[in-house]
Design an enzyme around this catalytic site. Structure first.
Site, PDB file in Angstrom:
ATOM      1  NE  ARG A 282     -60.722  32.744 -61.407  1.00 38.10           N
ATOM      2  CZ  ARG A 282     -59.557  33.751 -61.329  1.00 38.10           C
ATOM      3  NH1 ARG A 282     -58.556  33.269 -60.841  1.00 38.10           N
ATOM      4  NH2 ARG A 282     -59.675  34.867 -61.757  1.00 38.10           N
ATOM      5  CB  VAL A 283     -65.145  28.236 -65.702  1.00 40.26           C
ATOM      6  CG1 VAL A 283     -65.635  28.561 -64.534  1.00 40.26           C
ATOM      7  CG2 VAL A 283     -64.888  29.486 -66.854  1.00 40.26           C
TER       8      VAL A 283
END
Ligand SMILES: Nc1ncnc2c1ncn2[C@@H]1O[C@H](COP(=O)(O)OP(=O)(O)OP(=O)(O)O)[C@@H](O)[C@H]1O
Ligand SMILES: [Mg+2]
Length: 505
Positions: free
Chosen positions: A366-367
């Site tokens: 997600r990052v």
């Protein structure tokens, strides 16, 4: 006036106290009531606090975790075989702590700093509490630098950033540990301190992991902290927190750290066993109510610190084992919600020999995408989409008798992409070689190469590009972006490298 008098009196009292010198100390001493299964009940220590260490005979330590009015519930951190009811137990007034420092690098130790590699006690000068609050939001910075695993399937498709928490999830024997160990090996010469924290594994598995790290010269930047399945559950329980404290020591000095937790399923089981013996009320899957908290408070400590705090980072790669691919079981769902993404390993891919068995469609970071080098984005951008479409097409094509030319080509292309995402264990690749191979695949240079020759083609591309463009490769490894001319040069070299393998006609 009155103040002066008071000051004088205090001074006299202080002086008198200082003069007493060493003498008998007051200590809290209680009695062991019951012992067994890695826990103990101790009476007569009403002043002991939560998670305070208590000392048993035979140098066994314990952690007070249940503070009932009549007795303490204690997790033993050592083997309690020699302990008998009636023995004396001392309060220590200390929290559990662990040695930290440079001296631990290259060593295999347990959570208390005891050497397990047959060498002497590590010469550390500092100790740290194993539990510590996570850094405040204000002290954190977004992840900005990639943590390279050296695996094409991960670095291109599911990139991880330094300071991120990425879960490795999969059934037993699907290559979870191998991905983690390969990532540690790939940090050679990258100035990242790695900590491999093994919890609840068999002794032989731990020995094998250490041997792999040694053989690949990875111990020079690594620490192995272990508690095997045969160790007391209390020791297994504190081991991840100790590993985290050892990592934080380096992060607080502005260094980059990677900590692998292999694995948290077994950690949760050790905690469940202790909690049931301590008669805490069981909840879902018989885990105690605070099972989410024991993992969230651990993983919240992984972060990337702001420049003002030294700019260090601690990346966490927790491993969790699923049963029959059930990621909705209690511990896997907890961990999925705590982490910033997961690498999902599929037993089906593993059985087909498609290793590492990363299921790209079910994995996410997600990052980390924001930290990926632009060169990767250029070659891997379409690859992920094309690949997931190919998987669908392939399933569908099994039922079709005749395929039109464009579908056939897309399937052939997808087969080759799948093939180049394969990688044997213990051979992480530098960014430049990955980029060269991914470029060859995404540009369709491999589409005319028979699938069985893809490994050979990959080898040739890697060698030829490293040889012909040392400066370009250096640029790619350090994250610089390339201009069109550079790309063209890379592409030509790659095409030349595989030309001998292309099917003609
Ligand atoms: N990329 C790979 N190439 C070749 N062999 C691999 C690869 N990945 C894993 N293996 C092999 O598969 C086996 C299982 O791998 P590994 O021990 O990493 O799995 P695991 O999921 O950690 O297993 P466990 O559930 O027992 O912890 C090992 O024998 C390992 O050598
Ligand atoms: Mg494993």
């Amino acid at each position: 006036m009155l103040e002066d008098l008071l000051d004088q009196t205090f001074d006299t009292l202080r002086g008198a106290l200082a003069d007493t010198g060493p003498g008998p100390e007051l200590a809290d001493v209680g009695t062991l009531l019951e012992v067994g299964g890695g826990i103990a009940r101790v009476g007569g220590l009403p002043r002991v606090g939560f998670e305070e260490l208590v000392a048993f005979p035979e140098e066994v330590l314990g952690l007070a975790v249940n503070l009932d009015p009549d007795a303490l519930g204690v997790m033993l951190l050592g083997h309690g075989d020699a302990l008998l009811p009636g023995m004396r137990v001392r309060a220590t007034g200390r929290q559990a702590d662990t040695p930290v420092g440079e001296a631990l690098i290259g060593r295999v130790i347990d959570a208390t700093g005891r050497p397990l590699d047959g060498r002497g006690t590590p010469r550390t000068t500092e100790r740290r509490a194993i539990e510590r609050p996570a850094p405040a939001i204000m002290d954190r910075a977004p992840v900005s630098v990639p943590l390279e695993t050296g695996l094409k399937a991960v670095d291109a498709m599911i990139p991880i950033g330094r300071g991120q928490r990425e879960l490795i999830v999969g059934d037993r024997q699907t290559g979870k540990s191998t991905i983690a160990i390969d990532t540690i090996i790939n940090q050679r010469g990258k100035d990242v301190i790695c900590i491999y924290c093994a919890v609840g594994q068999r002794g032989t598995a731990i020995a094998r992991a250490v041997e792999t790290l040694r053989r690949n010269d990875a111990m020079a930047h690594s620490i192995v902290v272990t508690a095997s399945g045969e160790d007391p559950p209390g020791l297994q329980f504190i081991t991840p927190y100790a590993a985290m404290a050892m990592g934080e020591y380096f992060m607080d000095r502005g260094r980059d750290v990677l900590v692998v937790y292999d694995d948290l399923t077994r950690h949760a089981r050790a905690y469940r066993e202790l909690s049931l013996l301590l008669r805490r009320p069981p909840g879902r899957e018989a885990y105690p109510g605070d099972i989410f908290y024991i993992h969230s408070r651990l993983l919240e400590r992984a972060t990337h610190l702001r420049e003002e705090r030294g700019g260090g980072s601690l990346t966490a790669l927790p491993v969790v084992e699923t049963q029959a691919q059930d990621i909705s079981a209690y511990i896997p769902t907890n961990l999925i919600s705590i982490t910033d993404g997961q690498i999902y390993l599929s037993p089906t891919l593993f059985r087909k020999g498609l290793l590492p068995a990363v299921d790209i469609g079910r994995s996410v970071s997600r990052v980390g995408g924001k930290t990926q080098y632009p060169t990767y984005r250029r070659v891997a951008g379409d690859l992920r989409l094309a690949y997931t479409q190919f998987e669908e097409l392939e399933t569908f094509a099994r039922f079709a008798t005749r395929l039109d030319e464009s579908t056939r080509r897309r399937i052939e292309h997808g087969r080759r992409v799948r093939r180049i995402l394969r990688q044997p264990a213990g051979s992480p690749l530098r960014a430049a070689e990955q980029i060269a191979v991914l470029l060859a695949a995404s540009e369709g240079l491999l589409d005319d190469v028979p699938v069985d020759d893809i490994t050979e083609a990959e080898q040739r591309v890697r060698e030829r590009v490293s040889e012909a463009h040392p400066q370009l490769c250096e640029d790619i490894d350090t994250g610089r972006s390339l201009d069109d001319e550079d790309w063209q040069a890379l592409k030509e070299t790659a095409a030349e490298a595989v030309s001998g393998l292309r099917r003609t006609g």
